[in-house]
Write an enzyme that holds these catalytic residues in place. Structure first.
Site, PDB file in Angstrom:
ATOM      1  N   GLY A 245       0.840  -1.191   0.000  1.00 26.96           N
ATOM      2  CA  GLY A 245       0.000   0.000   0.000  1.00 26.96           C
ATOM      3  C   GLY A 245       0.874   1.239   0.000  1.00 26.96           C
ATOM      4  N   ARG A 246       0.312   2.359   0.448  1.00 24.75           N
ATOM      5  CA  ARG A 246       1.067   3.609   0.450  1.00 24.75           C
ATOM      6  C   ARG A 246       1.902   3.780   1.712  1.00 24.75           C
ATOM      7  NH1 ARG A 246      -3.470   7.122  -0.597  1.00 24.75           N
ATOM      8  NH2 ARG A 246      -2.378   8.614   0.688  1.00 24.75           N
TER       9      ARG A 246
ATOM     10  N   GLU B 203       5.939   3.998   1.746  1.00 22.29           N
ATOM     11  CA  GLU B 203       6.665   5.151   1.214  1.00 22.29           C
ATOM     12  C   GLU B 203       7.034   6.140   2.309  1.00 22.29           C
ATOM     13  OE1 GLU B 203       3.132   8.162  -0.366  1.00 22.29           O
ATOM     14  OE2 GLU B 203       3.913   6.635  -1.719  1.00 22.29           O
TER      15      GLU B 203
ATOM     16  N   CYS C 108       4.045  -6.367  -2.233  1.00 24.29           N
ATOM     17  CA  CYS C 108       3.684  -5.173  -2.980  1.00 24.29           C
ATOM     18  C   CYS C 108       4.737  -4.074  -2.798  1.00 24.29           C
ATOM     19  CB  CYS C 108       2.289  -4.720  -2.564  1.00 24.29           C
ATOM     20  SG  CYS C 108       1.519  -3.561  -3.699  1.00 24.29           S
ATOM     21  N   HIS C 109       4.385  -2.971  -2.120  1.00 22.56           N
ATOM     22  CA  HIS C 109       5.322  -1.876  -1.885  1.00 22.56           C
ATOM     23  C   HIS C 109       6.193  -2.088  -0.648  1.00 22.56           C
ATOM     24  CE1 HIS C 109       2.636   0.014  -4.773  1.00 22.56           C
ATOM     25  NE2 HIS C 109       3.479   1.012  -4.910  1.00 22.56           N
TER      26      HIS C 109
ATOM     27  N   TYR D 241       5.963  -5.280  -6.240  1.00 19.49           N
ATOM     28  CA  TYR D 241       5.088  -4.621  -7.196  1.00 19.49           C
ATOM     29  C   TYR D 241       6.005  -3.995  -8.255  1.00 19.49           C
ATOM     30  CZ  TYR D 241       1.339  -1.862  -9.170  1.00 19.49           C
ATOM     31  OH  TYR D 241       0.429  -1.334 -10.039  1.00 19.49           O
TER      32      TYR D 241
END
Length: 195
Positions: A89-90, A93, A119-120, A139
């Protein structure tokens, strides 16, 4: 099977399925999972986001559920945990900007403890400097960070349902990989499930 003590690093706008599904499945098979977020305490919640693949050039994003934390980030001692899970997800980051998050990841990598990232999630691994010589299935948009971090980035399958194991590291490209990713992580943990 002895229950493992597993740490899960999450943050606001973690991908909904990538936090909910592994958290519940790991509990279901008998492991103890502590889900933490920097700056938050047990009982508080993080917002989640649902990322979907609907034919656009990148994933779409919709509001997800709120996910309740069951442990307090400032109280954890990474040395007491057997394994680490990093959903995507975000959240990754900005979580990768937190020095304690990076130190936690470095501890698990240096101690050769199992790490599952999806993923991330590999963004945090790259920022922690633990990907040198590792092969990862992130990802695709995170592939350049894996390479810059000294790792090799594998492409996902056409359906994003593949996972990859490199020693203690288990990675997958997105939530469609859950069956393969969680199965591989359980194998690395030494968890035996008999039908």
């Amino acid at each position: 099977m002895a229950a493992k003590k597993i740490l899960m690093l999450v943050g606001d706008f973690v991908e909904d399925y990538e936090v909910m599904v592994p958290f519940q499945m790991l509990l279901m098979v008998g492991h103890n999972v502590s889900a933490v977020c920097p700056g938050k305490k047990a009982g508080e919640k993080v917002a989640t986001a649902i990322h979907d693949f609907e034919g656009h050039q990148t994933y779409s994003e919709k509001p997800g559920h709120n996910f309740q934390l069951n442990a307090t980030f400032d109280e954890i001692d990474a040395t007491t945990f057997d394994a680490l899970v990093i959903p995507g997800g975000r959240a990754p980051e900005y979580l990768r900007l937190n020095d304690k998050v990076l130190a936690i990841v470095q501890h698990f990598a240096e101690a050769d403890k199992p790490i599952a990232a999806i993923c991330h999630g590999p963004q945090i691994l790259a920022a922690a400097g633990v990907l040198k010589g590792k092969t990862v299935c992130p990802y695709p948009a995170c592939g350049p960070e894996v390479v810059i971090g000294g790792g090799t980035s594998l492409p996902p399958s056409d359906t994003f349902d593949n996972a990859h194991v490199d020693g203690n590291l288990v990675t997958g490209p997105a939530w469609p990989a859950h069956p393969a990713w969680i199965r591989a992580f359980l194998e690395v943990l030494g968890t035996k499930i008999e039908a």
